[in-house]
Write a protein that holds these residues in place. Structure first.
Motif, PDB file in Angstrom:
ATOM      1  N   LEU A  27       0.818  -1.212   0.000  1.00 44.83           N
ATOM      2  CA  LEU A  27       0.000   0.000   0.000  1.00 44.83           C
ATOM      3  C   LEU A  27       0.855   1.268   0.000  1.00 44.83           C
ATOM      4  O   LEU A  27       0.513   2.245  -0.665  1.00 44.83           O
ATOM      5  N   SER A  28       1.959   1.262   0.732  1.00 42.33           N
ATOM      6  CA  SER A  28       2.804   2.457   0.769  1.00 42.33           C
ATOM      7  C   SER A  28       3.465   2.704  -0.581  1.00 42.33           C
ATOM      8  O   SER A  28       3.634   3.854  -0.992  1.00 42.33           O
ATOM      9  N   LYS A  29       3.819   1.633  -1.291  1.00 44.83           N
ATOM     10  CA  LYS A  29       4.384   1.790  -2.640  1.00 44.83           C
ATOM     11  C   LYS A  29       3.333   2.341  -3.596  1.00 44.83           C
ATOM     12  O   LYS A  29       3.604   3.252  -4.383  1.00 44.83           O
ATOM     13  N   LYS A  30       2.125   1.805  -3.522  1.00 46.85           N
ATOM     14  CA  LYS A  30       1.048   2.288  -4.391  1.00 46.85           C
ATOM     15  C   LYS A  30       0.674   3.720  -4.056  1.00 46.85           C
ATOM     16  O   LYS A  30       0.432   4.535  -4.950  1.00 46.85           O
ATOM     17  N   ALA A  31       0.629   4.046  -2.776  1.00 52.36           N
ATOM     18  CA  ALA A  31       0.315   5.416  -2.358  1.00 52.36           C
ATOM     19  C   ALA A  31       1.392   6.380  -2.858  1.00 52.36           C
ATOM     20  O   ALA A  31       1.074   7.480  -3.328  1.00 52.36           O
ATOM     21  N   SER A  32       2.644   5.979  -2.774  1.00 53.37           N
ATOM     22  CA  SER A  32       3.742   6.819  -3.262  1.00 53.37           C
ATOM     23  C   SER A  32       3.632   7.016  -4.770  1.00 53.37           C
ATOM     24  O   SER A  32       3.891   8.118  -5.278  1.00 53.37           O
ATOM     25  N   ASP A  33       3.246   5.977  -5.489  1.00 48.70           N
ATOM     26  CA  ASP A  33       3.032   6.106  -6.939  1.00 48.70           C
ATOM     27  C   ASP A  33       1.918   7.102  -7.244  1.00 48.70           C
ATOM     28  O   ASP A  33       2.023   7.905  -8.178  1.00 48.70           O
ATOM     29  N   ILE A  34       0.860   7.058  -6.455  1.00 45.35           N
ATOM     30  CA  ILE A  34      -0.253   7.996  -6.648  1.00 45.35           C
ATOM     31  C   ILE A  34       0.205   9.422  -6.370  1.00 45.35           C
ATOM     32  O   ILE A  34      -0.141  10.353  -7.110  1.00 45.35           O
ATOM     33  N   ILE A  35       1.020   9.609  -5.341  1.00 50.91           N
ATOM     34  CA  ILE A  35       1.565  10.943  -5.045  1.00 50.91           C
ATOM     35  C   ILE A  35       2.405  11.421  -6.224  1.00 50.91           C
ATOM     36  O   ILE A  35       2.299  12.569  -6.656  1.00 50.91           O
ATOM     37  N   ALA A  65      -1.908   9.581   4.411  1.00 47.79           N
ATOM     38  CA  ALA A  65      -3.353   9.757   4.236  1.00 47.79           C
ATOM     39  C   ALA A  65      -3.873   8.861   3.112  1.00 47.79           C
ATOM     40  O   ALA A  65      -4.963   8.287   3.210  1.00 47.79           O
ATOM     41  N   GLN A  66      -3.073   8.712   2.053  1.00 48.90           N
ATOM     42  CA  GLN A  66      -3.494   7.863   0.940  1.00 48.90           C
ATOM     43  C   GLN A  66      -3.499   6.395   1.358  1.00 48.90           C
ATOM     44  O   GLN A  66      -4.410   5.645   0.985  1.00 48.90           O
ATOM     45  N   VAL A  67      -2.515   5.964   2.118  1.00 50.22           N
ATOM     46  CA  VAL A  67      -2.500   4.583   2.618  1.00 50.22           C
ATOM     47  C   VAL A  67      -3.740   4.334   3.468  1.00 50.22           C
ATOM     48  O   VAL A  67      -4.455   3.346   3.285  1.00 50.22           O
ATOM     49  N   GLU A  68      -4.004   5.246   4.388  1.00 52.22           N
ATOM     50  CA  GLU A  68      -5.161   5.104   5.271  1.00 52.22           C
ATOM     51  C   GLU A  68      -6.462   5.079   4.466  1.00 52.22           C
ATOM     52  O   GLU A  68      -7.368   4.293   4.738  1.00 52.22           O
ATOM     53  N   MET A  70      -6.809   4.113   1.309  1.00 49.43           N
ATOM     54  CA  MET A  70      -6.893   2.845   0.578  1.00 49.43           C
ATOM     55  C   MET A  70      -7.335   1.717   1.491  1.00 49.43           C
ATOM     56  O   MET A  70      -8.121   0.863   1.079  1.00 49.43           O
ATOM     57  N   VAL A  71      -6.870   1.717   2.726  1.00 47.67           N
ATOM     58  CA  VAL A  71      -7.302   0.698   3.691  1.00 47.67           C
ATOM     59  C   VAL A  71      -8.802   0.823   3.929  1.00 47.67           C
ATOM     60  O   VAL A  71      -9.542  -0.162   3.898  1.00 47.67           O
ATOM     61  N   SER A  72      -9.273   2.053   4.131  1.00 46.21           N
ATOM     62  CA  SER A  72     -10.699   2.255   4.401  1.00 46.21           C
ATOM     63  C   SER A  72     -11.572   1.958   3.182  1.00 46.21           C
ATOM     64  O   SER A  72     -12.745   1.639   3.322  1.00 46.21           O
ATOM     65  N   MET A  73     -10.992   2.044   1.978  1.00 43.78           N
ATOM     66  CA  MET A  73     -11.749   1.790   0.751  1.00 43.78           C
ATOM     67  C   MET A  73     -11.590   0.359   0.241  1.00 43.78           C
ATOM     68  O   MET A  73     -12.066   0.035  -0.838  1.00 43.78           O
ATOM     69  N   GLY A  74     -10.899  -0.488   0.984  1.00 42.85           N
ATOM     70  CA  GLY A  74     -10.796  -1.880   0.594  1.00 42.85           C
ATOM     71  C   GLY A  74      -9.405  -2.352   0.232  1.00 42.85           C
ATOM     72  O   GLY A  74      -9.247  -3.399  -0.376  1.00 42.85           O
ATOM     73  N   GLY A  75      -8.381  -1.610   0.551  1.00 43.62           N
ATOM     74  CA  GLY A  75      -7.013  -2.059   0.312  1.00 43.62           C
ATOM     75  C   GLY A  75      -6.548  -1.864  -1.107  1.00 43.62           C
ATOM     76  O   GLY A  75      -6.744  -0.807  -1.699  1.00 43.62           O
ATOM     77  N   GLN A 107     -11.401  10.926  -8.348  1.00 43.38           N
ATOM     78  CA  GLN A 107     -11.773  11.389  -7.020  1.00 43.38           C
ATOM     79  C   GLN A 107     -11.945  10.219  -6.061  1.00 43.38           C
ATOM     80  O   GLN A 107     -11.662  10.347  -4.873  1.00 43.38           O
ATOM     81  N   GLN A 108     -12.402   9.075  -6.551  1.00 47.04           N
ATOM     82  CA  GLN A 108     -12.589   7.913  -5.694  1.00 47.04           C
ATOM     83  C   GLN A 108     -11.263   7.275  -5.308  1.00 47.04           C
ATOM     84  O   GLN A 108     -11.155   6.673  -4.255  1.00 47.04           O
ATOM     85  N   ARG A 109     -10.251   7.397  -6.135  1.00 46.88           N
ATOM     86  CA  ARG A 109      -8.995   6.705  -5.865  1.00 46.88           C
ATOM     87  C   ARG A 109      -8.041   7.524  -5.009  1.00 46.88           C
ATOM     88  O   ARG A 109      -7.055   7.012  -4.506  1.00 46.88           O
ATOM     89  N   THR A 110      -8.309   8.806  -4.823  1.00 48.85           N
ATOM     90  CA  THR A 110      -7.414   9.674  -4.072  1.00 48.85           C
ATOM     91  C   THR A 110      -8.131  10.293  -2.885  1.00 48.85           C
ATOM     92  O   THR A 110      -9.206  10.863  -3.034  1.00 48.85           O
ATOM     93  N   SER A 111      -7.506  10.229  -1.739  1.00 45.50           N
ATOM     94  CA  SER A 111      -8.055  10.847  -0.544  1.00 45.50           C
ATOM     95  C   SER A 111      -8.079  12.368  -0.696  1.00 45.50           C
ATOM     96  O   SER A 111      -7.097  12.959  -1.146  1.00 45.50           O
ATOM     97  N   PRO A 112      -9.180  13.010  -0.313  1.00 45.43           N
ATOM     98  CA  PRO A 112      -9.199  14.477  -0.337  1.00 45.43           C
ATOM     99  C   PRO A 112      -8.101  15.085   0.537  1.00 45.43           C
ATOM    100  O   PRO A 112      -7.593  16.166   0.241  1.00 45.43           O
TER     101      PRO A 112
END
Length: 137
Positions: A27-35, A65-68, A70-75, A107-112
């Motif tokens: 998740l941290s790798k994916k979140a970093s990619d999204i950033i 925040a993005q990791v958190e 993604m966890v809340s949205m199903g990993g 908008q669904q894939r990124t935390s506000p």
């Protein structure tokens, strides 16, 4: 390379608990990619530790925040913008009716919160840099 490690996420950011270290790593790798995608890859090729402390802190908070989120949205599935809010087959239809149905996939894939953490950094700027000394007319 992820912008955060599990120690930062757990102890400094205080994110929702993620017991599985492998899941956190993914998740941290994916979140970093999204950033990186959101910032138009402006951090790639830059030594992260050489950035101003404020920039480092905001990027780490945004990644956490993005990791958190993604966890809340199903990993892992959250990186693709969620599922469908309404499905129909023949005469059968099903609607979830949640608030995410009004959001587009991006908008669904990124935390506000990610956007809010990155706003004051200048990393979201898409305009022309007029102060670049390498540019000449």
């Amino acid at each position: 390379m992820p912008y955060i490690d599990k120690t930062y996420y757990d102890e400094t950011y205080g994110g929702v608990p993620i017991a599985d270290v492998d899941a956190f790593s993914r998740l941290s790798k994916k979140a970093s990619d999204i950033i990186d995608q959101i910032t138009n890859y402006s951090l790639t090729g830059v030594e992260f530790t050489q950035l101003a402390q404020f920039l480092q802190d905001q990027v780490k908070k945004a990644t956490s925040a993005q990791v958190e989120y993604m966890v809340s949205m199903g990993g892992d599935t959250a990186t693709h913008g969620g599922g469908y809010a309404s499905v129909g087959v023949g005469n059968f239809s099903y609607s979830e009716g949640d608030s995410t149905s009004k959001l587009n996939r991006e908008q669904q894939r990124t935390s506000p919160a990610v956007i809010e953490y990155l706003k004051p950094t200048g990393l979201l700027y898409r305009g022309v840099n007029t102060h670049d000394s390498s540019y000449s007319c």
